[in-house]
Design a protein around this motif. Structure first.
Motif, PDB file in Angstrom:
ATOM      1  N   PHE A   1       0.725  -1.325  -0.008  1.00 37.95           N
ATOM      2  CA  PHE A   1      -0.042   0.040  -0.148  1.00 37.95           C
ATOM      3  C   PHE A   1       0.807   1.282  -0.084  1.00 37.95           C
ATOM      4  O   PHE A   1       0.661   2.405  -0.705  1.00 37.95           O
ATOM      5  CB  PHE A   1      -0.919   0.093   1.174  1.00 37.95           C
ATOM      6  CG  PHE A   1      -2.271  -0.724   0.944  1.00 37.95           C
ATOM      7  CD1 PHE A   1      -3.433  -0.288   0.677  1.00 37.95           C
ATOM      8  CD2 PHE A   1      -2.344  -2.156   0.665  1.00 37.95           C
ATOM      9  CE1 PHE A   1      -4.710  -0.791   0.475  1.00 37.95           C
ATOM     10  CE2 PHE A   1      -3.434  -2.881   0.577  1.00 37.95           C
ATOM     11  CZ  PHE A   1      -4.713  -2.230   0.309  1.00 37.95           C
ATOM     12  N   TYR A   2       1.905   1.073   0.625  1.00 36.69           N
ATOM     13  CA  TYR A   2       2.925   2.322   0.647  1.00 36.69           C
ATOM     14  C   TYR A   2       3.551   2.612  -0.760  1.00 36.69           C
ATOM     15  O   TYR A   2       3.399   3.874  -1.319  1.00 36.69           O
ATOM     16  CB  TYR A   2       4.188   2.286   1.240  1.00 36.69           C
ATOM     17  CG  TYR A   2       5.404   3.104   1.375  1.00 36.69           C
ATOM     18  CD1 TYR A   2       5.512   4.303   1.839  1.00 36.69           C
ATOM     19  CD2 TYR A   2       6.409   2.399   0.418  1.00 36.69           C
ATOM     20  CE1 TYR A   2       6.158   5.094   1.602  1.00 36.69           C
ATOM     21  CE2 TYR A   2       7.303   3.475   0.264  1.00 36.69           C
ATOM     22  CZ  TYR A   2       7.388   4.704   0.891  1.00 36.69           C
ATOM     23  OH  TYR A   2       8.747   5.514   0.625  1.00 36.69           O
ATOM     24  N   ILE A   3       3.774   1.451  -1.645  1.00 35.78           N
ATOM     25  CA  ILE A   3       4.208   1.726  -2.810  1.00 35.78           C
ATOM     26  C   ILE A   3       3.241   2.473  -3.846  1.00 35.78           C
ATOM     27  O   ILE A   3       3.370   3.270  -4.435  1.00 35.78           O
ATOM     28  CB  ILE A   3       4.524   0.212  -3.441  1.00 35.78           C
ATOM     29  CG1 ILE A   3       6.006  -0.144  -2.800  1.00 35.78           C
ATOM     30  CG2 ILE A   3       4.944   0.529  -5.032  1.00 35.78           C
ATOM     31  CD1 ILE A   3       6.257  -1.697  -2.943  1.00 35.78           C
ATOM     32  N   PHE A   4       2.050   1.671  -3.571  1.00 35.95           N
ATOM     33  CA  PHE A   4       0.701   2.075  -4.238  1.00 35.95           C
ATOM     34  C   PHE A   4       0.593   3.792  -4.113  1.00 35.95           C
ATOM     35  O   PHE A   4       0.664   4.476  -5.209  1.00 35.95           O
ATOM     36  CB  PHE A   4      -0.467   1.386  -3.867  1.00 35.95           C
ATOM     37  CG  PHE A   4      -1.658   2.131  -4.652  1.00 35.95           C
ATOM     38  CD1 PHE A   4      -1.732   1.985  -5.938  1.00 35.95           C
ATOM     39  CD2 PHE A   4      -2.640   3.008  -3.900  1.00 35.95           C
ATOM     40  CE1 PHE A   4      -3.168   2.440  -6.710  1.00 35.95           C
ATOM     41  CE2 PHE A   4      -3.626   3.653  -4.504  1.00 35.95           C
ATOM     42  CZ  PHE A   4      -3.938   3.243  -5.922  1.00 35.95           C
ATOM     43  N   PHE A   5       0.354   4.333  -2.739  1.00 36.83           N
ATOM     44  CA  PHE A   5       0.138   5.567  -2.449  1.00 36.83           C
ATOM     45  C   PHE A   5       1.326   6.609  -2.551  1.00 36.83           C
ATOM     46  O   PHE A   5       1.090   7.786  -2.965  1.00 36.83           O
ATOM     47  CB  PHE A   5      -0.260   5.611  -0.977  1.00 36.83           C
ATOM     48  CG  PHE A   5      -1.707   5.214  -1.003  1.00 36.83           C
ATOM     49  CD1 PHE A   5      -2.881   6.030  -1.363  1.00 36.83           C
ATOM     50  CD2 PHE A   5      -2.112   4.150  -0.225  1.00 36.83           C
ATOM     51  CE1 PHE A   5      -4.152   5.370  -1.426  1.00 36.83           C
ATOM     52  CE2 PHE A   5      -3.453   3.708  -0.269  1.00 36.83           C
ATOM     53  CZ  PHE A   5      -4.371   4.349  -0.863  1.00 36.83           C
ATOM     54  N   SER A   6       2.540   6.025  -2.546  1.00 37.01           N
ATOM     55  CA  SER A   6       3.768   6.785  -2.735  1.00 37.01           C
ATOM     56  C   SER A   6       4.001   7.178  -4.275  1.00 37.01           C
ATOM     57  O   SER A   6       4.351   8.298  -4.541  1.00 37.01           O
ATOM     58  CB  SER A   6       4.920   6.176  -2.098  1.00 37.01           C
ATOM     59  OG  SER A   6       4.895   6.010  -0.755  1.00 37.01           O
ATOM     60  N   PHE A   7       3.631   6.199  -4.972  1.00 35.71           N
ATOM     61  CA  PHE A   7       3.963   6.697  -6.488  1.00 35.71           C
ATOM     62  C   PHE A   7       2.623   6.557  -7.411  1.00 35.71           C
ATOM     63  O   PHE A   7       2.974   6.651  -8.545  1.00 35.71           O
ATOM     64  CB  PHE A   7       4.841   5.583  -6.906  1.00 35.71           C
ATOM     65  CG  PHE A   7       6.157   5.340  -6.001  1.00 35.71           C
ATOM     66  CD1 PHE A   7       7.015   6.361  -6.139  1.00 35.71           C
ATOM     67  CD2 PHE A   7       6.292   4.594  -5.031  1.00 35.71           C
ATOM     68  CE1 PHE A   7       8.387   6.275  -5.373  1.00 35.71           C
ATOM     69  CE2 PHE A   7       7.369   4.453  -4.061  1.00 35.71           C
ATOM     70  CZ  PHE A   7       8.174   5.444  -4.429  1.00 35.71           C
TER      71      PHE A   7
END
Length: 153
Positions: free
Chosen positions: A115-121
């Motif tokens: 989810f971090y990868i999704f929201f960060s990028f």
């Protein structure tokens, strides 16, 4: 590195991590231990796990190909590396060692990283971020399955 080479690189890592995780399962879903667990009523049939994970890793490899062609920051490299590690080690923790609580913690951490990868990028990746949806949805399901087993066994 061109996109085809980049895609094949990520596909090799992602499918390789699935293979390594499978080796670390110690018969996993076919073991007597797992078969005797009280599992969630929404547990998918066994064949679906292989299909789902293969699809997820192909989509994730496509996503990473585009992400790394636009951005190759230290943060994304670290997040990707943590994701690979957690994805592999969960199999060992849960299926091999039967550590259900530690497995739940691991899969929650994996979910947070994805989810971090999704929201960060997502602003960089725009519609290509949709390629992460199968992974995100599957992790939510897998987390619920792990939690159910912890609570009901």
């Amino acid at each position: 590195m061109n996109n085809l080479k980049r895609f094949l690189f990520f596909l090799f890592i992602n499918l390789g991590s699935l293979g390594l995780g499978s080796l670390l399962m110690n018969n996993g879903p076919t073991s007597e231990w797992y078969l005797n667990l009280n599992k969630a009523p929404w547990t998918p049939p066994g064949w679906l796990f292989g299909v789902a994970w293969t699809t997820i890793m192909v989509c994730f490899s496509i996503y990473l190909t585009y992400l790394f062609s636009k951005l190759s920051s230290k943060n994304i490299k670290i997040a990707f590396s943590i994701q690979v590690f957690l994805n592999i080690i969960w199999n060992f923790i849960f299926f091999n060692q039967h550590l259900i609580l530690l497995g739940l913690i691991t899969i929650i951490l994996l979910t947070i990283v994805v989810f971090y990868i999704f929201f960060s990028f997502k602003n960089i990746m725009k519609t290509k971020s949709l390629l992460l949806f199968p992974y995100m949805i599957w992790l939510l399901i897998a987390t619920s399955l792990n939690a159910y087993i912890l609570i009901n066994n």
